[in-house]
Scaffold this active site. Sequence first.
Site, PDB file in Angstrom:
ATOM      1  N   LYS A  13       0.836  -1.210   0.000  1.00 16.82           N
ATOM      2  CA  LYS A  13       0.000   0.000   0.000  1.00 16.82           C
ATOM      3  C   LYS A  13       0.874   1.266   0.000  1.00 16.82           C
ATOM      4  O   LYS A  13       0.695   2.156  -0.825  1.00 16.82           O
ATOM      5  CB  LYS A  13      -0.936   0.027   1.227  1.00 16.82           C
ATOM      6  CG  LYS A  13      -1.840  -1.191   1.352  1.00 16.82           C
ATOM      7  CD  LYS A  13      -2.754  -1.092   2.552  1.00 16.82           C
ATOM      8  CE  LYS A  13      -2.060  -1.158   3.899  1.00 16.82           C
ATOM      9  NZ  LYS A  13      -1.438  -2.469   4.212  1.00 16.82           N
ATOM     10  N   ARG A  88     -10.002   0.318   8.803  1.00 14.60           N
ATOM     11  CA  ARG A  88      -9.530  -1.017   9.157  1.00 14.60           C
ATOM     12  C   ARG A  88     -10.564  -1.808   9.935  1.00 14.60           C
ATOM     13  O   ARG A  88     -10.291  -2.955  10.314  1.00 14.60           O
ATOM     14  CB  ARG A  88      -8.296  -0.890  10.040  1.00 14.60           C
ATOM     15  CG  ARG A  88      -6.998  -0.935   9.290  1.00 14.60           C
ATOM     16  CD  ARG A  88      -5.928  -0.708  10.325  1.00 14.60           C
ATOM     17  NE  ARG A  88      -4.737  -1.442  10.086  1.00 14.60           N
ATOM     18  CZ  ARG A  88      -3.679  -0.930   9.474  1.00 14.60           C
ATOM     19  NH1 ARG A  88      -3.705   0.281   8.990  1.00 14.60           N
ATOM     20  NH2 ARG A  88      -2.599  -1.657   9.345  1.00 14.60           N
ATOM     21  N   ARG A 127      11.777  -5.704   5.132  1.00 13.96           N
ATOM     22  CA  ARG A 127      11.594  -4.250   4.927  1.00 13.96           C
ATOM     23  C   ARG A 127      12.561  -3.447   5.782  1.00 13.96           C
ATOM     24  O   ARG A 127      12.792  -3.769   6.940  1.00 13.96           O
ATOM     25  CB  ARG A 127      10.159  -3.855   5.263  1.00 13.96           C
ATOM     26  CG  ARG A 127       9.952  -2.344   5.179  1.00 13.96           C
ATOM     27  CD  ARG A 127       8.508  -1.942   5.151  1.00 13.96           C
ATOM     28  NE  ARG A 127       7.772  -2.384   6.322  1.00 13.96           N
ATOM     29  CZ  ARG A 127       6.452  -2.246   6.460  1.00 13.96           C
ATOM     30  NH1 ARG A 127       5.745  -1.690   5.489  1.00 13.96           N
ATOM     31  NH2 ARG A 127       5.852  -2.674   7.537  1.00 13.96           N
ATOM     32  N   ARG A 159      11.269  -1.476  11.257  1.00 16.47           N
ATOM     33  CA  ARG A 159      10.135  -1.021  12.047  1.00 16.47           C
ATOM     34  C   ARG A 159       9.947  -1.953  13.246  1.00 16.47           C
ATOM     35  O   ARG A 159      10.067  -3.173  13.084  1.00 16.47           O
ATOM     36  CB  ARG A 159       8.865  -1.036  11.175  1.00 16.47           C
ATOM     37  CG  ARG A 159       8.265   0.338  10.967  1.00 16.47           C
ATOM     38  CD  ARG A 159       7.215   0.336   9.893  1.00 16.47           C
ATOM     39  NE  ARG A 159       5.983  -0.341  10.267  1.00 16.47           N
ATOM     40  CZ  ARG A 159       4.882  -0.367   9.517  1.00 16.47           C
ATOM     41  NH1 ARG A 159       4.863   0.258   8.348  1.00 16.47           N
ATOM     42  NH2 ARG A 159       3.811  -1.012   9.910  1.00 16.47           N
ATOM     43  N   ARG A 170      -0.250  -9.095  13.463  1.00 12.39           N
ATOM     44  CA  ARG A 170      -0.868  -8.109  12.562  1.00 12.39           C
ATOM     45  C   ARG A 170      -1.697  -8.812  11.494  1.00 12.39           C
ATOM     46  O   ARG A 170      -2.771  -8.352  11.127  1.00 12.39           O
ATOM     47  CB  ARG A 170       0.214  -7.237  11.917  1.00 12.39           C
ATOM     48  CG  ARG A 170       0.757  -6.168  12.875  1.00 12.39           C
ATOM     49  CD  ARG A 170       2.084  -5.615  12.426  1.00 12.39           C
ATOM     50  NE  ARG A 170       2.053  -4.959  11.144  1.00 12.39           N
ATOM     51  CZ  ARG A 170       3.114  -4.775  10.362  1.00 12.39           C
ATOM     52  NH1 ARG A 170       4.304  -5.216  10.737  1.00 12.39           N
ATOM     53  NH2 ARG A 170       2.987  -4.159   9.211  1.00 12.39           N
TER      54      ARG A 170
HETATM   55  P1  AP5 Z   1       4.792  -1.618   1.927  1.00  9.97           P
HETATM   56  O1  AP5 Z   1       4.462  -0.810   0.729  1.00  9.97           O
HETATM   57  O2  AP5 Z   1       5.539  -0.958   3.023  1.00  9.97           O
HETATM   58  O3  AP5 Z   1       3.471  -2.367   2.467  1.00  9.97           O
HETATM   59  P2  AP5 Z   1       2.191  -1.813   3.210  1.00  9.97           P
HETATM   60  O4  AP5 Z   1       1.018  -2.439   2.572  1.00  9.97           O
HETATM   61  O5  AP5 Z   1       2.230  -0.324   3.303  1.00  9.97           O
HETATM   62  O6  AP5 Z   1       2.420  -2.513   4.623  1.00  9.97           O
HETATM   63  P3  AP5 Z   1       2.398  -1.904   6.095  1.00  9.97           P
HETATM   64  O7  AP5 Z   1       3.186  -2.843   6.966  1.00  9.97           O
HETATM   65  O8  AP5 Z   1       2.790  -0.472   6.119  1.00  9.97           O
HETATM   66  O9  AP5 Z   1       0.890  -2.052   6.425  1.00  9.97           O
HETATM   67  P4  AP5 Z   1       0.231  -2.110   7.781  1.00  9.97           P
HETATM   68  O10 AP5 Z   1      -1.173  -2.034   7.379  1.00  9.97           O
HETATM   69  O11 AP5 Z   1       0.580  -3.261   8.635  1.00  9.97           O
HETATM   70  O12 AP5 Z   1       0.887  -0.903   8.592  1.00  9.97           O
HETATM   71  P5  AP5 Z   1       0.419   0.562   8.914  1.00  9.97           P
HETATM   72  O13 AP5 Z   1       1.609   1.424   8.909  1.00  9.97           O
HETATM   73  O14 AP5 Z   1      -0.756   0.944   8.117  1.00  9.97           O
HETATM   74  O15 AP5 Z   1       5.625  -2.895   1.429  1.00  9.97           O
HETATM   75  C1  AP5 Z   1       6.114  -3.871   2.342  1.00  9.97           C
HETATM   76  C2  AP5 Z   1       7.479  -4.369   1.880  1.00  9.97           C
HETATM   77  O16 AP5 Z   1       7.344  -5.079   0.652  1.00  9.97           O
HETATM   78  C3  AP5 Z   1       8.518  -3.261   1.605  1.00  9.97           C
HETATM   79  O17 AP5 Z   1       9.784  -3.699   2.007  1.00  9.97           O
HETATM   80  C4  AP5 Z   1       8.472  -3.085   0.083  1.00  9.97           C
HETATM   81  O18 AP5 Z   1       9.714  -2.634  -0.443  1.00  9.97           O
HETATM   82  C5  AP5 Z   1       8.128  -4.491  -0.385  1.00  9.97           C
HETATM   83  N1  AP5 Z   1       7.280  -4.514  -1.601  1.00  9.97           N
HETATM   84  C6  AP5 Z   1       6.263  -3.659  -1.920  1.00  9.97           C
HETATM   85  N2  AP5 Z   1       5.713  -3.994  -3.102  1.00  9.97           N
HETATM   86  C7  AP5 Z   1       6.383  -5.093  -3.535  1.00  9.97           C
HETATM   87  C8  AP5 Z   1       6.288  -5.913  -4.705  1.00  9.97           C
HETATM   88  N3  AP5 Z   1       5.352  -5.694  -5.663  1.00  9.97           N
HETATM   89  N4  AP5 Z   1       7.136  -6.959  -4.815  1.00  9.97           N
HETATM   90  C9  AP5 Z   1       8.076  -7.189  -3.855  1.00  9.97           C
HETATM   91  N5  AP5 Z   1       8.225  -6.459  -2.737  1.00  9.97           N
HETATM   92  C10 AP5 Z   1       7.392  -5.417  -2.578  1.00  9.97           C
HETATM   93  O19 AP5 Z   1      -0.086   0.385  10.427  1.00  9.97           O
HETATM   94  C11 AP5 Z   1       0.812   0.110  11.478  1.00  9.97           C
HETATM   95  C12 AP5 Z   1       0.058   0.031  12.798  1.00  9.97           C
HETATM   96  O20 AP5 Z   1      -0.566   1.296  13.087  1.00  9.97           O
HETATM   97  C13 AP5 Z   1      -1.103  -0.983  12.847  1.00  9.97           C
HETATM   98  O21 AP5 Z   1      -0.655  -2.282  13.174  1.00  9.97           O
HETATM   99  C14 AP5 Z   1      -1.989  -0.371  13.935  1.00  9.97           C
HETATM  100  O22 AP5 Z   1      -1.474  -0.629  15.223  1.00  9.97           O
HETATM  101  C15 AP5 Z   1      -1.849   1.129  13.678  1.00  9.97           C
HETATM  102  N6  AP5 Z   1      -2.877   1.636  12.739  1.00  9.97           N
HETATM  103  C16 AP5 Z   1      -2.674   2.230  11.518  1.00  9.97           C
HETATM  104  N7  AP5 Z   1      -3.843   2.555  10.946  1.00  9.97           N
HETATM  105  C17 AP5 Z   1      -4.826   2.168  11.806  1.00  9.97           C
HETATM  106  C18 AP5 Z   1      -6.238   2.192  11.769  1.00  9.97           C
HETATM  107  N8  AP5 Z   1      -6.907   2.707  10.713  1.00  9.97           N
HETATM  108  N9  AP5 Z   1      -6.912   1.694  12.827  1.00  9.97           N
HETATM  109  C19 AP5 Z   1      -6.279   1.193  13.903  1.00  9.97           C
HETATM  110  N10 AP5 Z   1      -4.948   1.117  14.008  1.00  9.97           N
HETATM  111  C20 AP5 Z   1      -4.202   1.596  12.964  1.00  9.97           C
HETATM  112 MG    MG Z   2       2.407   1.080   4.879  1.00 11.24          MG
END
Ligand code: AP5
Ligand code: MG
Length: 216
Positions: A13, A88, A127, A159, A170
């Site tokens: 994402k 979410r 990552r 991270r 997660r």
């Molecule tokens: P990346 O693009 O970083 O993936 P992502 O989908 O953004 O994954 P996240 O881990 O950021 O999602 P998340 O939902 O767990 O975390 P968030 O920060 O939202 O890609 C991942 C890796 O793969 C990278 O190394 C990249 O280089 C590689 N990659 C990408 N595309 C690729 C491809 N096509 N092929 C190969 N490799 C590839 O949330 C974190 C925490 O915050 C949550 O756990 C929660 O505690 C809190 N939080 C955030 N939002 C909310 C909400 N709305 N409600 C409640 N709690 C929340």
């Molecule tokens: Mg992300």
Amino acid sequence: MNIVLFGPPGAGKGTQAKELAKHYTIPHISTGDILRANVRDGTTLGIKAKEYMDKGELVPDEVLIGIIRDRLQQPDCKSGYMLDGYPRTIPQAEALKEILATISKPLDVVLNIEVPDKELIGRLSGRRMCSCGESYHMMFNPPLKQGICDACGGKLYQRDDDKEEVVRQRLEVYTAKTKPLIDYYSNMGILVNIDGTGSVEDVFRQICDVLDSHKK
Ligand code: AP5
Ligand code: MG
Ligand code: ZN
């Protein structure tokens, strides 16, 4: 264009949102990034959120709803917005519907980036992040110099929630609380599935095809 980028942790994402924000000049709103900035700055919100984030749990709905309500009212969202990591839960989606109705900016499309669990674990454990916002993958998207950010020369780090036990939690939380939104948006007729297993460029092209056909 009013977009939600949806998908499990590690689906790509953030990676796609960065490119799409440049390509379509719309703001990228990542609730994870907003929370992490608060953790870094040691705000009251950040201190509270970190307890949940470190365990791989969701931060309570009312906190997130407040963040999104404020953010969507900023002037840069007039031309559209791209949400990443929100909603979410069903209550977050219901609150979003209300907020968007008051600002007359209904969702156009929810892009559901699909990647199997096994691949997600590999993506997250490899990552590496930079404090400037860039993210890398040790195998799939390595920096030119190991451990160093291409963009700013900063030192890369992992991270806190990318440790294996937390990653598993997660993914479980995603399945239990977030995945039901697929049916929710599918029933509204605005969900589009994207195959997230190809290269970053492949996925980007698929998404652009969908968005360009929506614009017409
Ligand atoms: P990346 O693009 O970083 O993936 P992502 O989908 O953004 O994954 P996240 O881990 O950021 O999602 P998340 O939902 O767990 O975390 P968030 O920060 O939202 O890609 C991942 C890796 O793969 C990278 O190394 C990249 O280089 C590689 N990659 C990408 N595309 C690729 C491809 N096509 N092929 C190969 N490799 C590839 O949330 C974190 C925490 O915050 C949550 O756990 C929660 O505690 C809190 N939080 C955030 N939002 C909310 C909400 N709305 N409600 C409640 N709690 C929340
Ligand atoms: Mg992300
Ligand atoms: Zn950097």
